[in-house]
Motif scaffolding. Sequence first.
Motif, PDB file in Angstrom:
ATOM      1  N   HIS A  90       0.853  -1.205   0.000  1.00  0.00           N
ATOM      2  CA  HIS A  90       0.000   0.000   0.000  1.00  0.00           C
ATOM      3  C   HIS A  90       0.882   1.246   0.000  1.00  0.00           C
ATOM      4  CE1 HIS A  90      -4.060   1.859   1.311  1.00  0.00           C
ATOM      5  NE2 HIS A  90      -3.305   2.785   0.754  1.00  0.00           N
ATOM      6  N   HIS A  92       1.436   5.220  -2.150  1.00  0.00           N
ATOM      7  CA  HIS A  92       1.058   6.209  -3.174  1.00  0.00           C
ATOM      8  C   HIS A  92       2.365   6.880  -3.582  1.00  0.00           C
ATOM      9  CE1 HIS A  92      -3.164   5.544  -2.225  1.00  0.00           C
ATOM     10  NE2 HIS A  92      -2.764   5.495  -0.968  1.00  0.00           N
ATOM     11  N   LYS A 210      -9.253  -0.036  -7.471  1.00  0.00           N
ATOM     12  CA  LYS A 210      -9.325   0.514  -6.104  1.00  0.00           C
ATOM     13  C   LYS A 210     -10.590   1.327  -5.947  1.00  0.00           C
ATOM     14  CE  LYS A 210      -7.916   2.563  -2.143  1.00  0.00           C
ATOM     15  NZ  LYS A 210      -6.643   3.275  -2.045  1.00  0.00           N
ATOM     16  N   HIS A 262      -7.331  -1.488   4.316  1.00  0.00           N
ATOM     17  CA  HIS A 262      -7.076  -1.206   5.740  1.00  0.00           C
ATOM     18  C   HIS A 262      -7.972  -2.135   6.572  1.00  0.00           C
ATOM     19  CE1 HIS A 262      -5.153   2.547   4.517  1.00  0.00           C
ATOM     20  NE2 HIS A 262      -6.258   2.936   3.914  1.00  0.00           N
ATOM     21  N   ASP A 329       1.151   2.581   3.512  1.00  0.00           N
ATOM     22  CA  ASP A 329       0.323   3.717   3.071  1.00  0.00           C
ATOM     23  C   ASP A 329       1.198   4.971   2.925  1.00  0.00           C
ATOM     24  OD1 ASP A 329      -1.897   4.982   2.121  1.00  0.00           O
ATOM     25  OD2 ASP A 329      -3.069   4.842   3.959  1.00  0.00           O
TER      26      ASP A 329
HETATM   27 ZN   LIG Z   1      -3.760   4.759   0.727  1.00  0.00          ZN
END
Ligand SMILES: [Zn+2]
Length: 416
Positions: A90, A92, A210, A262, A329
């Motif tokens: 995970h 970005h 997603k 999550h 994340d």
């Molecule tokens: Zn995320």
Amino acid sequence: MNHLHLRPAVALCLLAGACSTPEVAPRADLVVTNARVITGAGTVLENASVVVSDGRVREVSPAAVATQADVVMDLSGTGYTVLPGLIDTHVHLIPSGGIDSDEALARYVEERLPGRLESFLASGTTTIYDAGDFWPTLSDIRARIAAGKLRGPRLFAVGLILTAPGGHPASTICRTNPYCQKARMVQLDTPALARETVDKLARDGVNGIKVVHEAAGITMSREVLDAVVAQARVHGIPVDSHNETVASSIEAVEAGVTRLVHPPRFGRVEGTKFVDLVVDRGVRIAATVGSGGPGNAKYTPEMAALFEVLKANVQAIRGRNVLLSFGTDNAGGDPAERVWMEVQALQDIGLSPEQILATMTRDSAIYLGRDKDLGTIAEGKLADLLIVAGNPLEELSALKNVRVVVKDGAVLVDKR
Ligand SMILES: [Zn+2]
């Protein structure tokens, strides 16, 4: 004939037309010897060897091997440990902040992205799964990395984020940035637009779809979510769902999503049907507990109260052997710091070093459906190796001492 590396005996037998199988293995690209090897499949070898050829692991031997190689790393006396390259499920890759036009995005890719990719490699991460980003920019980056034109971890990506009108991240991260609202997501208001968008992303070759089903108080309508799931199924693409409450997580699993990006963090799963349902449907969950956990330098008493709930939920999930992957994340932070933050939170939740290392490697490969090629050091798998100083099974902070990173058999980081 020299370039064929034929030994004299083989050359002679070729002339005589009577070759037998050569008893000495052909030259390899890389051999790591006298090494402690955590294979990721529950085995730890001491004084072992790993032989790499053509980007893949050719052999893992519990002893020395006679193989000649272009690069030989003898780890005797170093205390170093070899483990599979880390997988972050995970990420970005491109931070949203400040990117408000095509020009700003192009500038970021040109000037900052190479350094960001290097920082992922330096943290020992050899594979990342991007959970929503500027698209098709990221598609191009994925292709350049795969072609060896850009150094970086192996990249898988979902492309655009599908969200409800005004949903996260349109109303959160991209609140004051109209460019971000357009270039990173599609706000779905009808099932027809949902199907059309999934078709387009499928044509673009995304590795997952997603969907932000619920976040920050906004929930996507069930008929739009159903349309996303059904259309992704037509293309055989997994669906990753972002949820925050227990109730919406249950709804997402019932709707048939493949993975939750999550664990539920608002409300306790205990006493609900959540865990039973997840087990029954075989849904996988990305841990992503680090930023809310005690490893965060800005950890407050309010965060600690929230973390207690998250911790209880993850323990309930783990208690039933639901597959948990490693995910930071990371949307702009230093990967080494974010990896360590995540490890600390997993430790606080009660995972053993063995379990944490398995989560970071083997289980994350399974989560992504890539365990045929990734996640363990085994014959035939892609040669993604991380070498750290120390033994992370005894002291996890050894993971901070990255010495060597190998991806697809190529040595990309070497700080021995
Ligand atoms: Zn995320």
